[in-house]
Design a protein around this motif. Structure first.
Motif, mmCIF file in Angstrom:
data_model
loop_
_atom_site.group_PDB
_atom_site.id
_atom_site.type_symbol
_atom_site.label_atom_id
_atom_site.label_comp_id
_atom_site.label_asym_id
_atom_site.label_seq_id
_atom_site.Cartn_x
_atom_site.Cartn_y
_atom_site.Cartn_z
ATOM 1 N N GLY A 126 0.807 -1.216 0.000
ATOM 2 C CA GLY A 126 0.000 0.000 0.000
ATOM 3 C C GLY A 126 0.837 1.262 0.000
ATOM 4 N N PHE B 59 0.973 4.064 -2.949
ATOM 5 C CA PHE B 59 0.620 5.445 -2.600
ATOM 6 C C PHE B 59 1.712 6.405 -3.057
ATOM 7 C CE2 PHE B 59 0.669 9.095 0.293
ATOM 8 C CZ PHE B 59 -0.632 9.550 0.134
ATOM 9 N N THR C 171 -6.452 7.219 -3.502
ATOM 10 C CA THR C 171 -6.657 7.157 -2.052
ATOM 11 C C THR C 171 -7.738 6.152 -1.686
ATOM 12 O OG1 THR C 171 -6.004 9.476 -1.844
ATOM 13 C CG2 THR C 171 -7.212 8.498 0.009
ATOM 14 N N VAL C 172 -8.847 6.171 -2.436
ATOM 15 C CA VAL C 172 -9.950 5.237 -2.165
ATOM 16 C C VAL C 172 -9.483 3.798 -2.332
ATOM 17 C CG1 VAL C 172 -12.200 4.420 -2.964
ATOM 18 C CG2 VAL C 172 -11.775 6.867 -2.751
ATOM 19 N N SER C 173 -8.716 3.540 -3.391
ATOM 20 C CA SER C 173 -8.205 2.196 -3.635
ATOM 21 C C SER C 173 -7.352 1.699 -2.475
ATOM 22 C CB SER C 173 -7.388 2.181 -4.932
ATOM 23 O OG SER C 173 -6.764 0.931 -5.117
ATOM 24 N N LEU C 174 -6.481 2.561 -1.966
ATOM 25 C CA LEU C 174 -5.580 2.157 -0.891
ATOM 26 C C LEU C 174 -6.284 2.073 0.455
ATOM 27 C CD1 LEU C 174 -2.390 4.107 -1.988
ATOM 28 C CD2 LEU C 174 -3.002 1.722 -2.401
ATOM 29 N N VAL C 175 -7.309 2.902 0.655
ATOM 30 C CA VAL C 175 -8.123 2.791 1.871
ATOM 31 C C VAL C 175 -8.845 1.445 1.874
ATOM 32 C CG1 VAL C 175 -10.175 3.673 3.044
ATOM 33 C CG2 VAL C 175 -8.400 5.257 2.298
ATOM 34 N N LEU C 176 -9.350 1.047 0.713
ATOM 35 C CA LEU C 176 -10.027 -0.250 0.604
ATOM 36 C C LEU C 176 -9.052 -1.397 0.856
ATOM 37 C CD1 LEU C 176 -12.305 0.445 -2.484
ATOM 38 C CD2 LEU C 176 -13.081 -0.064 -0.161
ATOM 39 N N PHE D 34 -6.452 -1.222 2.822
ATOM 40 C CA PHE D 34 -6.243 -1.216 4.275
ATOM 41 C C PHE D 34 -7.418 -1.892 4.985
ATOM 42 C CE2 PHE D 34 -7.014 0.829 8.396
ATOM 43 C CZ PHE D 34 -5.818 0.560 9.040
ATOM 44 N N CYS D 35 -8.638 -1.598 4.522
ATOM 45 C CA CYS D 35 -9.828 -2.219 5.124
ATOM 46 C C CYS D 35 -9.813 -3.731 4.930
ATOM 47 C CB CYS D 35 -11.093 -1.631 4.507
ATOM 48 S SG CYS D 35 -11.407 0.094 4.946
ATOM 49 N N ALA E 38 -10.566 -2.803 -4.191
ATOM 50 C CA ALA E 38 -9.215 -2.216 -4.169
ATOM 51 C C ALA E 38 -8.439 -2.624 -5.416
ATOM 52 C CB ALA E 38 -8.468 -2.659 -2.912
#
Length: 216
Positions: free
Chosen positions: A63, A67, A102-107, A109-110, A135
């Protein structure tokens, strides 16, 4: 390096090469060592107690790499759009891909932090699958937007990246159909190829018109 010292950019490039071509691929392979590539996947392996920390580390490393690399790509594209207007595209605007990245990497992480235990936690396991799938898809969307944008400007320079992206999609689909599940083999293939493609893209975009050590 005219004075014998490396610049910040050169050190950054060397570290990215090290992670893209050696550390991430090697760690990904070591993570699944001892488990069948076609019988299980990262989610199952990562939820074994003795592999949980290794799974989290893998997610943080991948991730963080994406990023930094993707943000760097967007910054270079924005700078080029401002400093070197294209005759064929006189109204090129600053790119707006950062939220998607950002959304892809937040997903991601989730997905890493949501347990995958179908029998004990079916809802969280379902969410884990959704997070991981979205993601992966969003990352591919980010890459094709960047590649297509550059391809329209320099077709000969980026056509190989376009083919590489298509190969990632085709190869992933083939492995999914072949095995019938999201297997470790698919995840290894997807991870290694997207990491390397991202590195190649950054190398080409950061040195337009030149071929460097991480380029073609």
């Amino acid at each position: 390096m005219p004075d014998g010292r490396f610049t910040v950019w050169e050190v950054s490039a060397m570290l990215l090469n090290l992670f893209a071509y050696f550390i991430i691929p090697a760690y990904t392979l070591l993570f699944v060592k001892g488990y069948g590539w076609f019988a299980t996947n990262f989610s199952v392996i990562g939820n074994y107690i003795h592999r949980r920390d290794a799974f989290v580390l893998w997610g943080l490393m991948v991730g963080s790499y994406f990023f930094y690399a993707l943000r760097s790509i967007v910054k270079h594209m924005d700078k080029t759009a401002e400093d070197v207007p294209s005759p064929g595209m006189p109204h090129r605007r600053r790119t707006k891909r950062t939220p998607l990245i950002t959304v892809s990497l937040v997903l991601l992480f989730c997905a890493i932090t949501t347990p995958y235990l179908p029998e004990e936690l079916p809802l969280k396991s379902f969410l884990h699958i959704i997070f991981a799938f979205l993601a992966a898809v969003l990352l591919l969307v980010c890459l094709i937007i960047i590649i297509w944008h550059q391809y329209l400007i320099e077709p000969e320079r980026y056509v190989s990246c376009l083919y590489a992206w298509a190969a990632i999609v085709a190869g992933s689909a083939f492995l999914l159909i072949l095995v019938g599940i999201v297997s470790s083999a698919l995840e290894i293939y997807y991870t290694v190829t997207t990491v390397i493609l991202t590195r190649i893209l950054l190398a080409r975009i950061s040195s337009p018109g030149q071929q460097n050590s991480a380029g073609r």
